[in-house]
Design an enzyme around this catalytic site. Structure first.
Site, PDB file in Angstrom:
ATOM      1  N   GLY A  72      -8.501  -7.978   0.067  1.00  0.00           N
ATOM      2  CA  GLY A  72      -7.358  -8.412   0.805  1.00  0.00           C
ATOM      3  C   GLY A  72      -6.646  -9.628   0.355  1.00  0.00           C
ATOM      4  O   GLY A  72      -5.486  -9.655   0.125  1.00  0.00           O
ATOM      5  N   ARG A  78       0.863  -1.045  -0.068  1.00  0.00           N
ATOM      6  CA  ARG A  78       0.119   0.029  -0.025  1.00  0.00           C
ATOM      7  C   ARG A  78       0.824   1.417  -0.030  1.00  0.00           C
ATOM      8  O   ARG A  78       0.666   2.217  -0.693  1.00  0.00           O
ATOM      9  CB  ARG A  78      -0.843   0.095   1.341  1.00  0.00           C
ATOM     10  CG  ARG A  78      -2.099  -0.828   1.030  1.00  0.00           C
ATOM     11  CD  ARG A  78      -3.225  -0.243   1.885  1.00  0.00           C
ATOM     12  NE  ARG A  78      -4.486  -1.090   1.619  1.00  0.00           N
ATOM     13  CZ  ARG A  78      -4.886  -1.709   2.722  1.00  0.00           C
ATOM     14  NH1 ARG A  78      -4.678  -2.172   3.914  1.00  0.00           N
ATOM     15  NH2 ARG A  78      -6.107  -2.632   2.097  1.00  0.00           N
ATOM     16  N   GLY A 135     -12.626  -3.884   1.110  1.00  0.00           N
ATOM     17  CA  GLY A 135     -14.070  -3.666   1.229  1.00  0.00           C
ATOM     18  C   GLY A 135     -14.655  -2.892   0.172  1.00  0.00           C
ATOM     19  O   GLY A 135     -15.640  -2.807  -0.440  1.00  0.00           O
ATOM     20  N   LYS A 171     -16.053 -16.862   3.038  1.00  0.00           N
ATOM     21  CA  LYS A 171     -17.552 -16.496   3.411  1.00  0.00           C
ATOM     22  C   LYS A 171     -18.296 -16.276   2.103  1.00  0.00           C
ATOM     23  O   LYS A 171     -18.029 -15.570   1.126  1.00  0.00           O
ATOM     24  CB  LYS A 171     -17.487 -15.529   4.314  1.00  0.00           C
ATOM     25  CG  LYS A 171     -17.194 -15.771   5.671  1.00  0.00           C
ATOM     26  CD  LYS A 171     -17.421 -14.654   6.709  1.00  0.00           C
ATOM     27  CE  LYS A 171     -17.197 -15.244   8.090  1.00  0.00           C
ATOM     28  NZ  LYS A 171     -17.060 -14.139   9.163  1.00  0.00           N
TER      29      LYS A 171
HETATM   30  P1  AMP Z   1     -12.042 -14.249   2.385  1.00  0.00           P
HETATM   31  O1  AMP Z   1     -11.577 -13.034   3.004  1.00  0.00           O
HETATM   32  O2  AMP Z   1     -13.591 -14.636   2.571  1.00  0.00           O
HETATM   33  O3  AMP Z   1     -11.871 -13.851   1.018  1.00  0.00           O
HETATM   34  O4  AMP Z   1     -11.447 -15.369   2.736  1.00  0.00           O
HETATM   35  C1  AMP Z   1      -9.939 -15.736   2.566  1.00  0.00           C
HETATM   36  C2  AMP Z   1      -9.751 -16.830   3.415  1.00  0.00           C
HETATM   37  O5  AMP Z   1     -10.409 -17.786   2.988  1.00  0.00           O
HETATM   38  C3  AMP Z   1      -8.184 -17.024   3.349  1.00  0.00           C
HETATM   39  O6  AMP Z   1      -7.515 -16.841   4.495  1.00  0.00           O
HETATM   40  C4  AMP Z   1      -8.058 -18.462   3.139  1.00  0.00           C
HETATM   41  O7  AMP Z   1      -7.222 -19.347   3.864  1.00  0.00           O
HETATM   42  C5  AMP Z   1      -9.449 -18.983   3.433  1.00  0.00           C
HETATM   43  N1  AMP Z   1     -10.082 -20.294   2.750  1.00  0.00           N
HETATM   44  C6  AMP Z   1     -10.101 -20.588   1.194  1.00  0.00           C
HETATM   45  N2  AMP Z   1     -10.380 -21.863   1.012  1.00  0.00           N
HETATM   46  C7  AMP Z   1     -10.805 -22.377   2.204  1.00  0.00           C
HETATM   47  C8  AMP Z   1     -11.146 -23.496   2.526  1.00  0.00           C
HETATM   48  N3  AMP Z   1     -11.422 -24.466   1.666  1.00  0.00           N
HETATM   49  N4  AMP Z   1     -11.451 -23.846   3.860  1.00  0.00           N
HETATM   50  C9  AMP Z   1     -11.391 -22.930   4.901  1.00  0.00           C
HETATM   51  N5  AMP Z   1     -10.761 -21.579   4.500  1.00  0.00           N
HETATM   52  C10 AMP Z   1     -10.535 -21.383   3.254  1.00  0.00           C
END
Ligand code: AMP
Length: 395
Positions: free
Chosen positions: A353, A35, A376, A197
Site C-alpha cells: 500500500g 482502487r 497483503g 517493518k
Molecule cells: P511498510 O508498511 O512496512 O511498507 O511501511 C511504510 C511506512 O514506513 C511509511 O509510512 C514510511 O513513512 C515508513 N518509513 C520509511 N522509512 C522509515 C524510517 N527510516 N523510519 C521510520 N519510518 C519509516
C-alpha cells in the site's frame, strides 16, 4: 486455470462482481480513488457487452455493525460520476428487496450493494450468507485482488453457488505480473525493500535470498539489519525482536554468495515530523538521539547503479518517510530511477500500500510496469504463498 471475464458470453446476463472499493474516506470525502478507477475496465466491459452488473465490496472494518462512516454511499456516488451513469443502491446486501432489484436490472444497469462487512457472516465465510449473495447474479466475477488473501463469503464461499465463475481485468493483470512474471523473471532480478517493518517482509526475503541477484534494503527496516551488524543506530526505528532473524538472513545471504545491500549514509533528524532538512550522516556515526529517516546521497547513487542493469525489479516499501517532504528524496529518486529502467524495457513491479501511495504522490504510478492494488495479497503472492480465494477460482 483462472477463467477470464472475456471468455464468457455475458450478453443479457446479470453478473455479480466482487470489487475492492475499500478506499480511504474522511467525513464522506474520498481521499484517493485509485482502487475505484482500477475497477472501471471490468464494469465498462460488462456494460458494453450488454450485461447488467451487481457490485459488492467491503469498506473498512465495521465488525458486523452498521456505521454511517463506512457506508458505500459516497463510493457509489463517485462511481456513478466516473461511469457517467446513475447507479442503483441497496442499503442491505442480502435483503429480498436488494435481490429483487438485481433480478429486475436491464442490460447496461448497475446495482451497488451496501458494505458486506456490516454482516459478520462475510468474514466468517458463512455459507447461508454466501448463498444469499449468490442470488444477485448468474455469473460470478472476482475482481477484488486486494482481498484475495482472505477467505470470506464474497470471495470464497459464494463461488460454491455458481456454475460459471471467473476473474475480472484487474485480477487478470495482477496475476500476470505477480505470479507469472515473478515465477519466470528476466535476470538480473533485484528486490528492493523498505518501509517500517522487517517482520512483514521476512517471507519475501526468505524466498528471494536465493533467487534474487541483489536484495537492496532501505527505509526503517534497514536499521534492524544495521543494528544486527553491530552499528549504533541512535533512535532510528528498530524491531528488537527481529534482530536475531536479521542476523540469520545476513548469514544465509553470505553463505549463498548473495549480499543484502544496506545504506552507507542516511538523512537524520531528532524528529520524524521535522520541518527542516535533516543531516546526512554515515551509518557508522549515527549519534544517540538521532534517527535515520531517509537514505542519503551516496546510498541513492549505490542503489541506482545496481538498478541500472536490473531486468526485473520487485519493489516493496518506501526508502524513507516520504510523507514528510524533508525525507522524501530517497524514495523519489529511486522511483525515478525505476521509471528510467522501465523505459529501457525492464519490468518493475511495485507492491504494498505505501509503495503505491508513494508512487502516486510523485505522480509516477503510470510509468511503472505494474503497481499492485493489493497490499497483503501482493506480498503473499510475491512470497510464493497460495491464496485461498485464488485457489477457489481455479478450474
Ligand atoms: P511498510 O508498511 O512496512 O511498507 O511501511 C511504510 C511506512 O514506513 C511509511 O509510512 C514510511 O513513512 C515508513 N518509513 C520509511 N522509512 C522509515 C524510517 N527510516 N523510519 C521510520 N519510518 C519509516
Amino acid at each position: 486455470m483462472l477463467r477470464p471475464l472475456k471468455s464468457f458470453d455475458i450478453k443479457g446476463q446479470t453478473i455479480l462482481v466482487r470489487l475492492d472499493l475499500n478506499v480511504p474516506i474522511i467525513n464522506g470525502i474520498i481521499q484517493d480513488d485509485f482502487r475505484i478507477k482500477a475497477c472501471l475496465p471490468t464494469i465498462n466491459y460488462c456494460l458494453k457487452e450488454g450485461a447488467s452488473v451487481v457490485i459488492m465490496s467491503h469498506l473498512g472494518r465495521p465488525e458486523g455493525i452498521y456505521s454511517d462512516d463506512l457506508s458505500l454511499i459516497p463510493i457509489g456516488e463517485h462511481l456513478a460520476s466516473l461511469l457517467e451513469l446513475p447507479i442503483k443502491f441497496s442499503k442491505d446486501c442480502i435483503s429480498q428487496d436488494a435481490i429483487d432489484t438485481s433480478l429486475s436490472l436491464k442490460p447496461g444497469e448497475v446495482h451497488l450493494l451496501e458494505n458486506l462487512r456490516f454482516y459478520n457472516e462475510e468474514i466468517q465465510n458463512d455459507s447461508v450468507f454466501s448463498n444469499k449473495l449468490s442470488k444477485h447474479g448468474r455469473l460470478y466475477i472476482n475482481d477484488a485482488f486486494g482481498t484475495a488473501h482472505r477467505e470470506h463469503a464474497s470471495n470464497h464461499g459464494v463461488v460454491d453457488n455458481f456454475k460459471n465463475f471467473g476473474i475480472g481485468y484487474l485480477f487478470e493483470r495482477e496475476m500476470k505480473y505477480l505470479r507469472d512474471a515473478i515465477n519466470k523473471p528476466k535476470k538480473p532480478l533485484v528486490l528492493i525493500l523498505g518501509g517500517a517493518k522487517v517482520s512483514t517482509k521476512l517471507e519475501l526475503i526468505d524466498r528471494y535470498v536465493h533467487q534474487a541477484d541483489s536484495i537492496i534494503v532501505g527505509g526503517g527496516m534497514a536499521f534492524t539489519f544495521l543494528k544486527a551488524m553491530g552499528y549504533n543506530v541512535g533512535s532510528s526505528l528498530v524491531e528488537s525482536k527481529m534482530i536475531s532473524q536479521a542476523k540469520n538472513i545476513l548469514e544465509t545471504a553470505r553463505k549463498s554468495g548473495k549480499k543484502i545491500i544496506l545504506p552507507n549514509d542516511v538523512v537524520c533528524s531528532d524528529n520524524i515530523n521535522a520541518s527542516s532538512n535533516g543531516s546526512v550522516i554515515s551509518v557508522r556515526d549515527i549519534p544517540d538521539g538521532m534517527m535515520g529517516l531517509d537514505i542519503g546521497p551516496k546510498t541513492i547513487e549505490k542503489y541506482s547503479n545496481i538498478l541500472t542493469s536490473a531486468k526485473t525489479v520487485l519493489w516493496n516499501g518506501p526508502m524513507g518517510v516520504f510523507e514528510n517532504k524533508f525525507f522524501e528524496n530517497g524514495t523519489k529518486l529511486i522511483a525515478e530511477k525505476l521509471v528510467q529502467i522501465v523505459l529501457a524495457d525492464s519490468t518493475v513491479i511495485a507492491g504494498g500500500g505505501d509503495t503505491a501511495s508513494a508512487l502516486r504522490h510523485f505522480k509516477l504510478e503510470e510509468k511503472i510496469s505494474h503497481v499492485s492494488t493489493g497490499g497483503g495479497s501482493s506480498l503473499e503472492l510475491m512470497s510464493g504463498n497460495q491464496l485461498k480465494a485464488i485457489n477457489k477460482l481455479e478450474i
